[in-house]
Motif scaffolding. Structure first.
Motif, PDB file in Angstrom:
ATOM      1  N   ARG A  75       0.909  -3.836 -12.092  1.00 27.16           N
ATOM      2  CA  ARG A  75       1.177  -2.510 -12.651  1.00 27.16           C
ATOM      3  C   ARG A  75       2.101  -1.735 -11.716  1.00 27.16           C
ATOM      4  O   ARG A  75       2.877  -0.913 -12.162  1.00 27.16           O
ATOM      5  N   ILE A  76       1.967  -2.000 -10.411  1.00 22.69           N
ATOM      6  CA  ILE A  76       2.871  -1.415  -9.426  1.00 22.69           C
ATOM      7  C   ILE A  76       3.538  -2.563  -8.680  1.00 22.69           C
ATOM      8  O   ILE A  76       2.854  -3.409  -8.109  1.00 22.69           O
ATOM      9  N   TYR A  77       4.877  -2.578  -8.713  1.00 21.21           N
ATOM     10  CA  TYR A  77       5.649  -3.592  -7.996  1.00 21.21           C
ATOM     11  C   TYR A  77       6.659  -2.855  -7.123  1.00 21.21           C
ATOM     12  O   TYR A  77       7.413  -2.006  -7.613  1.00 21.21           O
ATOM     13  N   ILE A  78       6.686  -3.201  -5.824  1.00 20.04           N
ATOM     14  CA  ILE A  78       7.611  -2.576  -4.877  1.00 20.04           C
ATOM     15  C   ILE A  78       8.464  -3.676  -4.265  1.00 20.04           C
ATOM     16  O   ILE A  78       7.945  -4.619  -3.666  1.00 20.04           O
ATOM     17  N   GLY A  79       9.791  -3.552  -4.426  1.00 19.86           N
ATOM     18  CA  GLY A  79      10.731  -4.549  -3.926  1.00 19.86           C
ATOM     19  C   GLY A  79      10.919  -4.492  -2.416  1.00 19.86           C
ATOM     20  O   GLY A  79      10.538  -3.525  -1.751  1.00 19.86           O
ATOM     21  N   SER A  80      11.557  -5.528  -1.877  1.00 18.01           N
ATOM     22  CA  SER A  80      11.751  -5.660  -0.437  1.00 18.01           C
ATOM     23  C   SER A  80      12.683  -4.583   0.121  1.00 18.01           C
ATOM     24  O   SER A  80      13.497  -4.014  -0.607  1.00 18.01           O
ATOM     25  N   HIS A  81      12.530  -4.317   1.397  1.00 13.32           N
ATOM     26  CA  HIS A  81      13.359  -3.368   2.141  1.00 13.32           C
ATOM     27  C   HIS A  81      13.256  -1.943   1.607  1.00 13.32           C
ATOM     28  O   HIS A  81      14.178  -1.149   1.765  1.00 13.32           O
ATOM     29  N   THR A  82      12.147  -1.620   0.962  1.00 18.98           N
ATOM     30  CA  THR A  82      11.945  -0.274   0.427  1.00 18.98           C
ATOM     31  C   THR A  82      11.039   0.512   1.362  1.00 18.98           C
ATOM     32  O   THR A  82      10.076  -0.034   1.904  1.00 18.98           O
ATOM     33  N   TYR A  83      11.353   1.782   1.542  1.00 19.98           N
ATOM     34  CA  TYR A  83      10.551   2.672   2.378  1.00 19.98           C
ATOM     35  C   TYR A  83      10.018   3.803   1.515  1.00 19.98           C
ATOM     36  O   TYR A  83      10.792   4.480   0.819  1.00 19.98           O
ATOM     37  N   ILE A  84       8.701   4.002   1.558  1.00 21.19           N
ATOM     38  CA  ILE A  84       8.061   5.079   0.806  1.00 21.19           C
ATOM     39  C   ILE A  84       7.474   6.046   1.825  1.00 21.19           C
ATOM     40  O   ILE A  84       6.586   5.686   2.604  1.00 21.19           O
ATOM     41  N   ASN A  85       7.970   7.264   1.806  1.00 21.41           N
ATOM     42  CA  ASN A  85       7.642   8.257   2.820  1.00 21.41           C
ATOM     43  C   ASN A  85       6.281   8.913   2.576  1.00 21.41           C
ATOM     44  O   ASN A  85       5.640   8.688   1.552  1.00 21.41           O
ATOM     45  N   ARG A  86       5.895   9.753   3.509  1.00 25.44           N
ATOM     46  CA  ARG A  86       4.566  10.374   3.558  1.00 25.44           C
ATOM     47  C   ARG A  86       4.166  11.054   2.256  1.00 25.44           C
ATOM     48  O   ARG A  86       4.967  11.697   1.595  1.00 25.44           O
ATOM     49  N   ASN A  87       2.865  10.910   1.945  1.00 26.74           N
ATOM     50  CA  ASN A  87       2.196  11.641   0.868  1.00 26.74           C
ATOM     51  C   ASN A  87       2.801  11.431  -0.511  1.00 26.74           C
ATOM     52  O   ASN A  87       2.696  12.290  -1.377  1.00 26.74           O
ATOM     53  N   THR A  88       3.426  10.298  -0.727  1.00 24.78           N
ATOM     54  CA  THR A  88       3.936   9.964  -2.064  1.00 24.78           C
ATOM     55  C   THR A  88       2.814   9.329  -2.870  1.00 24.78           C
ATOM     56  O   THR A  88       2.034   8.531  -2.358  1.00 24.78           O
ATOM     57  N   PHE A  89       2.722   9.698  -4.149  1.00 22.29           N
ATOM     58  CA  PHE A  89       1.658   9.226  -5.037  1.00 22.29           C
ATOM     59  C   PHE A  89       2.303   8.439  -6.170  1.00 22.29           C
ATOM     60  O   PHE A  89       3.125   8.966  -6.916  1.00 22.29           O
ATOM     61  N   ILE A  90       1.948   7.149  -6.292  1.00 26.11           N
ATOM     62  CA  ILE A  90       2.447   6.288  -7.369  1.00 26.11           C
ATOM     63  C   ILE A  90       1.258   5.987  -8.270  1.00 26.11           C
ATOM     64  O   ILE A  90       0.274   5.393  -7.832  1.00 26.11           O
TER      65      ILE A  90
END
Length: 187
Positions: A75-90
């Motif tokens: 349901r959640i897929y995150i690709g390579s070399h990706t940066y998700i910063n503080r307090n992000t809600f997916i």
């Protein structure tokens, strides 16, 4: 000299904590393809519905939430070399795909659903309405951006800080505002 030593100790400590979180979430069923840099993140349930490619980094306060019965695909897929910063809600009920080499700023909200608006039903009794959300490759999402259900953001697009993305954006554009509007095409 003492400051450098404390900095090194802190880096080693954070690295050990990150490796422990990798092990912990993998043991619960999250599909991690290699090592993922994880600060103090939260995955409250449906662990098998999440897949993350390596290398990738999730900063402090990131929440990955999948609702509903477990499914066969992520349901959640995150690709390579990706940066998700503080307090992000997916927040996913159907499908959120984030491409490779993406930068997502702090305090963002990304979802693939909302509730119905039947006048006869109270707010919390409304049915869930879902549509897949997709963020392409090399996308830069500024701080405090909200991305709503059914949106597709094209490759190499930039979304300015504080924007609310209600409709799909093509590749190679810069969009800002509430609702987000294209202000420039990237060449």
């Amino acid at each position: 000299m003492i400051k450098t030593g404390l900095s090194l100790i802190n880096k080693v400590s954070e690295g050990i904590k990150s490796r422990w979180r990798n092990y912990y979430y993998q043991s619960l069923g999250v599909k991690l393809h290699g090592y993922i840099w994880m600060r103090d993140i939260e995955i409250p349930r449906n662990f098998t519905d999440i897949e993350i490619e390596s290398p990738c980094a999730l900063d402090r306060g990131v929440t990955l939430l999948c609702s509903g019965e477990p499914v066969d695909k992520p349901r959640i897929y995150i690709g390579s070399h990706t940066y998700i910063n503080r307090n992000t809600f997916i927040d996913a009920t159907e499908s959120i795909i984030i491409g490779e080499y993406c930068g997502i700023g702090p305090n963002c909200y990304i979802t693939d659903h909302d509730h119905g608006y039947d006048a006869e039903l109270p707010p919390l009794k409304q049915p869930m309405v879902s549509k897949p959300t997709k963020i392409g490759n090399n996308v830069w999402i500024g701080a405090n951006v909200t991305i709503l259900k059914g949106v597709s953001i094209g490759d190499r697009t930039i979304v300015g800080a504080g924007s609310v993305v209600t409709k799909s954006l093509p590749e190679n554009v810069i969009a800002v505002g509430n609702p987000a509007q294209i202000i420039k095409y990237r060449t």
